[in-house]
Motif scaffolding. Structure first.
Motif, mmCIF file in Angstrom:
data_model
loop_
_atom_site.group_PDB
_atom_site.id
_atom_site.type_symbol
_atom_site.label_atom_id
_atom_site.label_comp_id
_atom_site.label_asym_id
_atom_site.label_seq_id
_atom_site.Cartn_x
_atom_site.Cartn_y
_atom_site.Cartn_z
ATOM 1 N N VAL A 82 0.831 -1.208 0.000
ATOM 2 C CA VAL A 82 0.000 0.000 0.000
ATOM 3 C C VAL A 82 0.867 1.260 0.000
ATOM 4 O O VAL A 82 0.385 2.346 -0.318
ATOM 5 C CB VAL A 82 -0.960 0.037 1.209
ATOM 6 N N ASP A 83 2.134 1.125 0.358
ATOM 7 C CA ASP A 83 3.054 2.267 0.361
ATOM 8 C C ASP A 83 3.506 2.585 -1.056
ATOM 9 O O ASP A 83 3.860 1.690 -1.824
ATOM 10 C CB ASP A 83 4.277 1.941 1.225
ATOM 11 N N ASP A 84 3.478 3.859 -1.418
ATOM 12 C CA ASP A 84 3.772 4.253 -2.805
ATOM 13 C C ASP A 84 5.165 3.859 -3.246
ATOM 14 O O ASP A 84 5.351 3.339 -4.353
ATOM 15 C CB ASP A 84 3.547 5.757 -2.997
ATOM 16 N N ILE A 85 6.163 4.067 -2.399
ATOM 17 C CA ILE A 85 7.543 3.739 -2.767
ATOM 18 C C ILE A 85 7.693 2.237 -2.990
ATOM 19 O O ILE A 85 8.334 1.793 -3.946
ATOM 20 C CB ILE A 85 8.529 4.220 -1.689
ATOM 21 N N ARG A 86 7.083 1.463 -2.115
ATOM 22 C CA ARG A 86 7.197 0.010 -2.254
ATOM 23 C C ARG A 86 6.510 -0.471 -3.533
ATOM 24 O O ARG A 86 7.026 -1.370 -4.220
ATOM 25 C CB ARG A 86 6.598 -0.698 -1.036
ATOM 26 N N ILE A 87 5.361 0.096 -3.856
ATOM 27 C CA ILE A 87 4.677 -0.311 -5.086
ATOM 28 C C ILE A 87 5.533 0.007 -6.300
ATOM 29 O O ILE A 87 5.659 -0.808 -7.223
ATOM 30 C CB ILE A 87 3.294 0.356 -5.189
#
Length: 278
Positions: A82-87
């Motif tokens: 759900v975290d933008d950086i991880r996606i």
């Protein structure tokens, strides 16, 4: 038929001719499975994404940009993060719902891949979207490995347009840079390839303050909300009552995103023609 009517007809004809020669960019959506658990949900999600792309094309037309977007594929997948950086990292490494992402983009004729989630966290708070990068060279805007983004489904066409803008070499612009100095908000493919806004950074609405698509969510820092955020890309040739006291929706030197998009339209539409090294 008087001369005014003739002029209007000619204007419509040439406007239509310009749009008919627009470069077409293919978009592949990878949608979180939670937005398509049932067939009815999948139909609704597909219809909404289609409506978003229609709206995006309206932004291009109204900004005098010779681009036209089309959906080439919608895939439902389990997006674990759900975290933008991880996606974005999962997309870059083609894992956790994005397996064979580049091959699928190439096979489907997609120039851009956009992950669609029903929940997106940015710096610990709900957010709208993130692009892989602000691509700043012809090599970067042409690279299929730099042509993807993640967007929160509820944020809609405006966020899709904004994040695609970053992939196409556009940045937030000088007013945002003055609010947040030293953050690279004017680093773009050209000095004029930026959003345009008028106002200050006090977070209070005042007459004449506005910003365009690439200013995006930073309008909240300018006027305290996003109501002054206009659905156009900066273009100094456009005159609109909503564009400040001078009614000019851009600046030739620092805010002409439409020019940058038109100059590089061929590169945006050529990712699918360049098979990436899988």
């Amino acid at each position: 038929m008087n001369w005014r009517t003739i002029a209007l007809v000619l204007s419509l004809v040439f406007c239509g001719a310009s749009w008919s020669f627009a470069e077409t960019i293919g978009i592949r959506f990878v949608v979180n499975h939670d937005l398509g658990i049932t067939e009815a949900q999948r139909i609704n999600t597909r219809n909404q994404l289609s409506a978003y792309v229609d709206e995006l094309n309206g932004y291009y037309r109204n900004s005098e940009v010779t681009l036209k977007a089309e959906i080439v594929q919608i895939e439902f997948a389990k997006i674990e993060a759900v975290d933008d950086i991880r996606i974005i990292e999962d997309m870059r490494h083609e894992r956790n719902g994005f397996e064979l992402m580049l091959k699928k983009a190439y096979d489907s004729g997609a120039d851009y891949t956009i992950a669609i989630t029903n929940k997106l966290m940015m710096r610990g708070k709900p957010g709208c979207g993130r692009a892989f990068a602000v691509n700043q060279t012809v090599e970067e805007i042409s690279d299929p490995r730099r042509a993807f983004a993640v967007v929160n489904f509820v944020c809609g066409a405006h966020t899709i347009a904004h994040e695609l803008g970053h992939l196409m070499g556009l940045n937030h612009g000088t007013l945002v840079s003055s609010c947040y100095p030293g953050k690279g908000h004017t680093s773009a493919i050209a000095p004029y390839a930026n959003g345009y806004a008028e106002g200050n950074c006090d977070g209070k609405p005042q007459p004449g303050e506005f910003g365009d698509i690439m200013v995006g969510g930073y309008m909240r820092d300018v006027i305290g909300n996003s109501k002054g955020n206009l659905p156009i890309f900066s273009n100094p040739k456009i005159r609109d009552d909503r564009c400040g006291k001078n009614k000019m929706c851009g600046d030739p030197a620092i805010g002409d995103a439409a020019r940058a998009l038109n100059e590089n339209a061929h590169y945006f539409a050529s990712h699918k023609k360049q098979p990436p090294a899988f």
